[in-house]
Enzyme design. Structure first.
Site, PDB file in Angstrom:
ATOM      1  N   SER A 142      29.032  24.668  49.069  1.00 43.79           N
ATOM      2  CA  SER A 142      30.105  25.331  49.824  1.00 43.79           C
ATOM      3  C   SER A 142      29.906  24.969  51.294  1.00 43.79           C
ATOM      4  CB  SER A 142      29.972  26.851  49.652  1.00 43.79           C
ATOM      5  OG  SER A 142      30.744  27.550  50.613  1.00 43.79           O
ATOM      6  N   TYR A 155      24.814  34.618  49.009  1.00 49.17           N
ATOM      7  CA  TYR A 155      25.614  33.413  48.761  1.00 49.17           C
ATOM      8  C   TYR A 155      25.211  32.291  49.716  1.00 49.17           C
ATOM      9  CZ  TYR A 155      29.965  30.798  47.715  1.00 49.17           C
ATOM     10  OH  TYR A 155      30.888  29.843  47.326  1.00 49.17           O
TER      11      TYR A 155
HETATM   12  P1  NAD Z   1      36.047  31.181  39.771  1.00 48.45           P
HETATM   13  O1  NAD Z   1      35.639  32.613  39.775  1.00 48.45           O
HETATM   14  O2  NAD Z   1      37.456  30.821  39.462  1.00 48.45           O
HETATM   15  O3  NAD Z   1      35.115  30.329  38.790  1.00 48.45           O
HETATM   16  C1  NAD Z   1      33.771  30.656  38.533  1.00 48.45           C
HETATM   17  C2  NAD Z   1      33.403  30.105  37.172  1.00 48.45           C
HETATM   18  O4  NAD Z   1      32.008  30.387  36.934  1.00 48.45           O
HETATM   19  C3  NAD Z   1      34.170  30.780  36.013  1.00 48.45           C
HETATM   20  O5  NAD Z   1      34.400  29.821  35.010  1.00 48.45           O
HETATM   21  C4  NAD Z   1      33.186  31.841  35.529  1.00 48.45           C
HETATM   22  O6  NAD Z   1      33.399  32.234  34.177  1.00 48.45           O
HETATM   23  C5  NAD Z   1      31.877  31.066  35.695  1.00 48.45           C
HETATM   24  N1  NAD Z   1      30.677  31.914  35.742  1.00 48.45           N
HETATM   25  C6  NAD Z   1      30.401  32.929  36.606  1.00 48.45           C
HETATM   26  N2  NAD Z   1      29.196  33.458  36.313  1.00 48.45           N
HETATM   27  C7  NAD Z   1      28.706  32.749  35.258  1.00 48.45           C
HETATM   28  C8  NAD Z   1      27.494  32.816  34.488  1.00 48.45           C
HETATM   29  N3  NAD Z   1      26.554  33.733  34.729  1.00 48.45           N
HETATM   30  N4  NAD Z   1      27.340  31.948  33.460  1.00 48.45           N
HETATM   31  C9  NAD Z   1      28.310  31.034  33.178  1.00 48.45           C
HETATM   32  N5  NAD Z   1      29.454  30.916  33.870  1.00 48.45           N
HETATM   33  C10 NAD Z   1      29.648  31.774  34.890  1.00 48.45           C
HETATM   34  O7  NAD Z   1      35.643  30.665  41.231  1.00 48.45           O
HETATM   35  P2  NAD Z   1      35.698  29.205  41.929  1.00 48.45           P
HETATM   36  O8  NAD Z   1      36.183  29.436  43.307  1.00 48.45           O
HETATM   37  O9  NAD Z   1      36.378  28.214  41.076  1.00 48.45           O
HETATM   38  O10 NAD Z   1      34.124  28.900  42.039  1.00 48.45           O
HETATM   39  C11 NAD Z   1      33.524  27.735  41.502  1.00 48.45           C
HETATM   40  C12 NAD Z   1      32.416  27.283  42.431  1.00 48.45           C
HETATM   41  O11 NAD Z   1      32.968  26.875  43.676  1.00 48.45           O
HETATM   42  C13 NAD Z   1      31.380  28.363  42.766  1.00 48.45           C
HETATM   43  O12 NAD Z   1      30.074  27.803  42.753  1.00 48.45           O
HETATM   44  C14 NAD Z   1      31.750  28.777  44.173  1.00 48.45           C
HETATM   45  O13 NAD Z   1      30.654  29.288  44.877  1.00 48.45           O
HETATM   46  C15 NAD Z   1      32.233  27.460  44.728  1.00 48.45           C
HETATM   47  N6  NAD Z   1      33.086  27.543  45.916  1.00 48.45           N
HETATM   48  C16 NAD Z   1      34.272  28.208  45.897  1.00 48.45           C
HETATM   49  C17 NAD Z   1      35.048  28.254  47.046  1.00 48.45           C
HETATM   50  C18 NAD Z   1      36.392  28.961  47.101  1.00 48.45           C
HETATM   51  O14 NAD Z   1      36.950  29.118  48.203  1.00 48.45           O
HETATM   52  N7  NAD Z   1      36.961  29.371  45.982  1.00 48.45           N
HETATM   53  C19 NAD Z   1      34.610  27.616  48.216  1.00 48.45           C
HETATM   54  C20 NAD Z   1      33.390  26.952  48.196  1.00 48.45           C
HETATM   55  C21 NAD Z   1      32.628  26.910  47.042  1.00 48.45           C
END
Ligand code: NAD
Length: 260
Positions: A142, A155
């Site tokens: 991130s 985080y």
């Molecule tokens: P999201 O909540 O849509 O997706 C998260 C995914 O992780 C889902 O499929 C969920 O079921 C899975 N998950 C959560 N806990 C789990 C566990 N214990 N075991 C197995 N699966 C698990 O969110 P997202 O935004 O798509 O996040 C995906 C990644 O991107 C994360 O690592 C997040 O930190 C990172 N990220 C997101 C953003 C943003 O702005 N959305 C920005 C930077 C980084």
């Protein structure tokens, strides 16, 4: 371009992971999905990727908080699909509170999911990649792996740690045909950030849309969300031959957030 390769994308039942799964499948990869959600919805998403791209797609619901379930996921993927050529450590969770109010259980869960699970997955997958003399590891970090933000101690610590892990794995695999990189998205409109938008909206007594745009405008100079499709294409590039000498990098995809 990636015809016949096998990819495991953790946390791919929604958001960024689902976008990455689509992008890799479009290049000819068989894909193992992982993550939580409604059984029927996951099956619909799985079948859609399979039929749209004509590749094999499976799902395993391992809870990555538990190291033994990470191990089972790797073993199951190799047994069912034959190998893991591409590992995308993408599953992640968030919780916001000031350090002195941060619940211990939330700290443990975020560190386990966002940092320890990628370690265990890499630990178990590397022998398969080394045997094949080729591999791509992409860790979804991130912008908060590069800079900090208030109320996100666990985080920010986990994502900074994930970038450190990325660099070590890159050094230990250098020259072996395996690369390891981190991608660093800014704001992406997914379930993970929606509660933050709602909280800001409540605080300002405005709509969720207005709350989202307030937060976006504070950090992301482009004032546009990064899309899951753009992130999918970045991962595809990192898996290509053109990116064979990119390893140990932490690549921002953040509309200018970390340029400030
Ligand atoms: P999201 O909540 O849509 O997706 C998260 C995914 O992780 C889902 O499929 C969920 O079921 C899975 N998950 C959560 N806990 C789990 C566990 N214990 N075991 C197995 N699966 C698990 O969110 P997202 O935004 O798509 O996040 C995906 C990644 O991107 C994360 O690592 C997040 O930190 C990172 N990220 C997101 C953003 C943003 O702005 N959305 C920005 C930077 C980084």
């Amino acid at each position: 371009m990636l015809n016949g390769k096998i990819a495991l994308v953790t946390g791919s039942t929604s958001g960024i992971g689902l976008g990455i799964a689509h992008a890799l499948a479009a290049q000819g990869c068989a894909v193992m999905l992982n993550g939580f959600g409604d059984h029927a919805e996951i099956e619909r998403a799985r079948a859609e990727i399979e039929t749209r791209h004509g590749v094999r797609v499976m799902h395993h619901g391992a809870n990555l908080i538990h190291p033994h379930e990470v191990y089972e996921l790797i073993e199951w993927t190799c047994a069912r699909l034959g190998a893991i050529d591409i590992l995308v450590n993408n599953a992640g969770i968030q919780y916001t509170a000031a350090v002195e109010d941060f619940p211990h259980a939330k700290w443990d869960a975020i560190l386990a999911t966002n940092l320890s699970a990628p370690f265990h997955a890499i630990h178990h997958t590397l022998p398969f990649m080394r045997r094949n003399g080729w591999g791509r590891i992409v860790n979804t970090a991130s912008v908060l792996g590069l800079v900090a933000s208030v109320n996100k101690a666990a985080y920010v610590a986990a994502k900074h740690g994930l970038i450190g892990l990325t660099k070590v794995v890159a050094l230990e695999t250098a020259g072996s045909g395996i690369t390891c990189n981190a991608i660093c998205p800014g704001w992406v409109r997914t379930a993970l950030v929606e509660t933050q938008f709602q909280a800001r909206a409540k605080q300002l007594n405005v709509s969720t849309e207005e709350g989202a745009h307030q937060l976006l405008g504070e950090k992301q100079p482009s004032k546009q969300f990064v899309t899951v499709e753009q992130i999918g294409q970045l991962v595809v590039f990192l898996c290509s031959d053109a990116a064979a000498q990119i390893t140990g990098a932490a690549l921002p995809i953040d509309g200018g957030w970390t340029a400030q």
